[in-house]
Design a protein around this motif. Structure first.
Motif, short mmCIF file in Angstrom:
data_model
loop_
_atom_site.label_atom_id
_atom_site.label_comp_id
_atom_site.label_asym_id
_atom_site.label_seq_id
_atom_site.Cartn_x
_atom_site.Cartn_y
_atom_site.Cartn_z
N GLY A 59 33.44 35.58 47.29
CA GLY A 59 34.23 35.28 48.47
C GLY A 59 35.70 35.15 48.11
O GLY A 59 36.30 36.05 47.55
N ARG A 60 36.26 33.97 48.40
CA ARG A 60 37.69 33.73 48.12
C ARG A 60 37.92 33.09 46.75
O ARG A 60 39.05 32.74 46.42
N ARG A 61 36.88 32.91 46.00
CA ARG A 61 37.04 32.26 44.69
C ARG A 61 36.39 33.12 43.61
O ARG A 61 35.75 34.13 43.90
N TYR A 62 36.56 32.68 42.39
CA TYR A 62 35.93 33.34 41.24
C TYR A 62 34.95 32.37 40.61
O TYR A 62 35.18 31.16 40.57
N LEU A 63 33.86 32.94 40.11
CA LEU A 63 32.89 32.18 39.33
C LEU A 63 33.00 32.64 37.88
O LEU A 63 33.04 33.84 37.61
N TYR A 64 33.05 31.67 36.98
CA TYR A 64 33.27 31.95 35.56
C TYR A 64 32.00 31.71 34.76
O TYR A 64 31.28 30.73 34.99
N SER A 65 31.76 32.61 33.82
CA SER A 65 30.61 32.50 32.91
C SER A 65 31.10 32.77 31.49
O SER A 65 32.00 33.59 31.29
N PRO A 66 30.48 32.14 30.51
CA PRO A 66 30.91 32.37 29.13
C PRO A 66 30.42 33.71 28.60
O PRO A 66 29.29 34.12 28.88
N LEU A 67 31.28 34.40 27.87
CA LEU A 67 30.89 35.58 27.10
C LEU A 67 30.67 35.17 25.64
O LEU A 67 29.81 35.70 24.96
N LEU A 68 31.49 34.24 25.18
CA LEU A 68 31.36 33.69 23.83
C LEU A 68 30.26 32.63 23.86
O LEU A 68 30.29 31.72 24.69
#
Length: 123
Positions: A59-68
């Motif tokens: 939507g209007r935001r971002y969701l963050y997930s770890p790659l490291l």
């Protein structure tokens, strides 16, 4: 990849549960760290540039997930500490802690078990 102490605080949140929005990260660590929303977003942007995290639009935001992974981070940090302070050797590190009386009886027992296990693997 060099992760700063502040970036590591954000990464810990993501390692515990992801994906997370910046606002969720701020709610979890902001008060204890005395951080504002801009600080968390700056740290997330730095982590994105380093490719330590991934952002997905929601939507209007971002969701963050770890790659490291946390395991890779701990391995990097441990190796860096050993290399910088002890020439890459574990024995001087253990000797340092034993000289500073930072090893409990439980620590010593665990080290003995580890050494026995390592001996058994090499036999």
């Amino acid at each position: 990849m060099a992760i700063s102490e502040a970036e590591a605080v954000v990464m810990e949140v993501l390692w515990n549960r992801a994906p997370r929005a910046a606002e969720e990260i701020l709610a979890e660590v902001g008060p204890a760290q005395n951080w504002q929303e801009g600080t968390v977003k700056s740290l997330l942007n730095r982590l994105l540039r380093k490719k330590a995290v991934h952002a997905e639009r929601d939507g209007r935001r971002y969701l963050y997930s770890p790659l490291l992974t946390r395991e890779d981070y701990v391995q990097q940090e441990s190796k860096g500490l050993l290399d910088r302070l002890f020439g890459g050797r574990v024995a001087p590190l253990v000797a340092h802690f034993s000289e500073q009386r930072k090893l409990s009886k439980k620590d010593i027992a665990e080290l003995r078990k580890l050494l026995r296990d390592l001996d058994d693997e090499q036999s």
